[in-house]
Design an enzyme around this catalytic site. Structure first.
Site, PDB file in Angstrom:
ATOM      1  N   GLU A  50       0.837  -1.209   0.000  1.00  0.00           N
ATOM      2  CA  GLU A  50       0.000   0.000   0.000  1.00  0.00           C
ATOM      3  C   GLU A  50       0.874   1.263   0.000  1.00  0.00           C
ATOM      4  OE1 GLU A  50      -4.282  -1.273   1.766  1.00  0.00           O
ATOM      5  OE2 GLU A  50      -2.846  -0.570   3.253  1.00  0.00           O
ATOM      6  N   GLU A  99      -6.300  -7.937  -0.675  1.00  0.00           N
ATOM      7  CA  GLU A  99      -6.805  -7.911   0.690  1.00  0.00           C
ATOM      8  C   GLU A  99      -8.310  -7.674   0.636  1.00  0.00           C
ATOM      9  OE1 GLU A  99      -4.904  -5.344   3.479  1.00  0.00           O
ATOM     10  OE2 GLU A  99      -2.871  -5.918   2.869  1.00  0.00           O
TER      11      GLU A  99
END
Length: 595
Positions: A158, A234
């Site tokens: 991320e 995710e």
């Protein structure tokens, strides 16, 4: 030789389209004896892949002291995945977030302020390269084209939510490829245009992180990646808990319905989490987006498998959906069975500060040091000074990280608390010894406060009603040992029965007792009647407890439990009379929140 690659529209396994059905298991949050059980239940759910992060600071807590032992054997974990006939995705980062202390980055790396954080800076990159090369020595021979289970490796994590340094990402790719990693490389970001643009490189496969509105999120991902397979790396099927906030759950039916939309589009998925496990030791992270929020010990995550590995309603709802896209095994996992309900008294107690004082020598410092500066990166520490006052005043600090009991002449006088933004304590007129017992409650794991030091942050000043201030620079420092047994067994520290000295006028204590168990079994240790602190069970640190909620029980995995006597040690910062050792039949993660 089996091959795995990225095609124009799909992942390709030996040249044929392949949909990844993955679930996240963090080997460092689950006891090794239980890996096979959790992996097997993943396959029974219909999954074909297991994903894991690698936590750098777990493997190298002290610079140069690397370990694959004590539940950190990544190779053994990946081989257990292969033994179940499943594939593996590895995300070594170096930053993982994962609600893990400092996002996985070792605190020692930032101790002298020389290293950058998550950017192309020489000190940081040199340490990162050493770290990644160690990890890739394990992963390289376990790639799918070498007969192993690993099909994907992720670069960073991320990153678009943190920075925009493409040269940093390119160097991570270069290190990875130079180490012999040949499987496809991925990145992950939340499906927002700016994050997806900043967090990847054109040659890497972009994946997303989200937990709802899958068609919309996948469309955003597709705009940034016109070809190649779509994947939610995710799929947030639950959430984590902070101390002092309500327990988080998500609706099983709604999550399953959205998962159906995701899989029906042909996209691949990694369930985050499949089984969250536990933040054993002092490994929980924290968030700080204006308010510091330390994360609880349980990483149950409201996942399809609960913290102890039992199928939940979400497991069965997801299994029904996944069965529409793959063939399921006829075998199903067993359900939850109540744990033993046991109880026993504490049989011994020592005053924590007296025992710490007897354990070592305080170090005098001519300024207010941080814990990091003193070479301590976890736990608790004692700061002490002497103050002479002609009138009442306040002792205040620029910051406290993260909580500190204030004792004036040995008497508890209050607490400093980062979360509540309490950075000062009243000190009466007179000549006083002032002691602060400082607790690191977890390093921030997300955002710009990564890498910040722990302890008391100066200047420390005495502030009078007139507005006049005087800086306090004469301090002594003493760490609280990470192993409590020497403190309990010290002949120079007074040892009394808990009933003889109930709560010791609020001073922190170490308590010890024994719990008799008929045989190895999962236990749920009840912390009701305790204040706040840390628990060790047969020498292993289970983690933190705190009566602010929502977590009330601590999970004790069966591999830690002995037949017969089991040693329980509790460090309680706010002890109460009548506290005892007890276990419950089932966990309580949603107890009332203290006001």
């Amino acid at each position: 030789m089996t091959t795995f690659s990225v095609g124009e529209h799909d992942f390709l396994l030996d040249g044929s389209p392949h949909q990844i059905l993955s679930g996240a298991l963090h080997y460092f949050r689950i006891q090794p004896e239980q890996w096979a059980d959790r992996i097997h239940k993943a396959r029974l759910l219909g999954l074909n892949t297991i994903e894991t992060y690698v936590a750098w600071n777990a493997h190298e807590p002290v610079e140069g002291q690397w370990s694959w032992a004590d539940g950190l054997d990544l190779a053994a974990f990946l081989k257990a995945v292969a033994d179940e006939g499943m594939h593996a995705i590895v995300r070594p980062a170096p930053y993982i977030c994962a609600e893990w202390d400092n996002g996985g980055l070792p605190a020692w790396l930032f101790g002298d302020g020389a290293a950058g954080v998550r950017r192309d800076e020489p000190v940081f990159m040199a340490a990162v390269e050493r770290y990644l090369r160690r990890v890739y020595e394990v992963i390289e021979p376990l790639q799918i084209d070498h007969g192993g289970p690993v099909i994907l490796v992720q670069i960073e994590n991320e990153y678009g939510a943190y920075g925009s340094d493409p040269e940093y990402l390119r160097k991570l790719v270069g290190i990875t490829r130079a180490a012999g990693i040949t499987v496809p490389l991925t990145t992950v970001d939340q499906p927002e245009d700016d994050m997806l643009s900043a967090g990847s490189l054109p040659e890497l496969l972009h994946t997303g992180s989200f937990g709802s509105r899958s068609p919309e999120r996948l469309a955003t991902l597709r705009r940034h990646q016109p070809t190649g397979p779509l994947m939610c790396m995710e799929y947030w099927n639950g959430w984590f808990d902070d101390w002092g906030t309500p327990h988080h759950t998500t609706n099983a039916a709604a999550s399953a319905a959205d998962l159906d939309l995701l899989l029906g589009s042909g996209a691949s998925v990694n369930l985050y989490m499949l089984c969250g496990g536990t933040n054993f030791g002092l490994t929980n992270g924290a968030n700080d987006k204006g308010t510091y929020e330390p994360i609880v010990t349980s990483y149950d995550y409201d996942a399809p498998l609960d913290e102890a590995g039992h199928p939940t309603a979400k497991y069965w709802a997801f299994r029904e959906v996944i069965g529409r896209y793959t063939e399921l095994s006829a075998e199903v996992p067993a359900g939850f069975s109540p744990a033993p309900v046991l109880g026993s008294p504490f049989t011994g107690e020592v005053d924590l500060l007296d025992a710490v004082e007897a354990s070592g020598s305080r170090v005098g410092v001519g300024h207010l040091p941080t814990m990091d500066e003193m070479g301590q990166f976890h736990g608790l520490a004692v700061f002490r000074t002497h103050i002479d006052l002609d009138e009442d005043a306040e002792l205040s600090f620029a910051d406290v990280r993260d909580r500190a009991l204030v004792l004036v002449d040995g008497e508890v006088a209050g607490a400093l608390d980062r979360a509540r933004k309490v950075f000062s304590a009243a000190i009466p007129a007179g000549s006083h010894e002032v002691t602060l017992l400082v607790e690191d409650q977890g390093r921030v794991d997300y955002g710009p406060r990564l890498g910040e030091p722990k302890g008391l942050i100066g200047p420390a000043v005495v502030r009078f009603d007139s507005g006049e201030t005087t800086e306090i620079s004469d301090w002594s420092y003493l760490p609280v040992p990470a192993d409590p047994l020497p403190l309990l067994e010290s002949t120079s520290a007074p040892d009394h029965s808990a009933s003889d000295h109930p709560a010791r006028d609020g001073r922190p204590v170490l308590r010890r007792g024994s719990l008799d168990v008929a045989g190895p079994a999962d236990l749920f240790l009840d912390t009701a009647g305790w204040g706040a602190g840390v628990v060790w069970f047969n020498g292993l640190c289970l983690g933190r407890f705190w009566d602010v909620g929502p977590q009330r029980t601590l999970y004790v995995p069966s591999p830690l439990v002995r037949t017969g006597a089991n040693d329980v040690v509790v460090l309680d910062l706010h002890p109460r009379a009548g506290a005892r050792i007890a276990t419950l039949a089932e966990p309580i993660l949603d107890s009332p929140i203290a006001g």
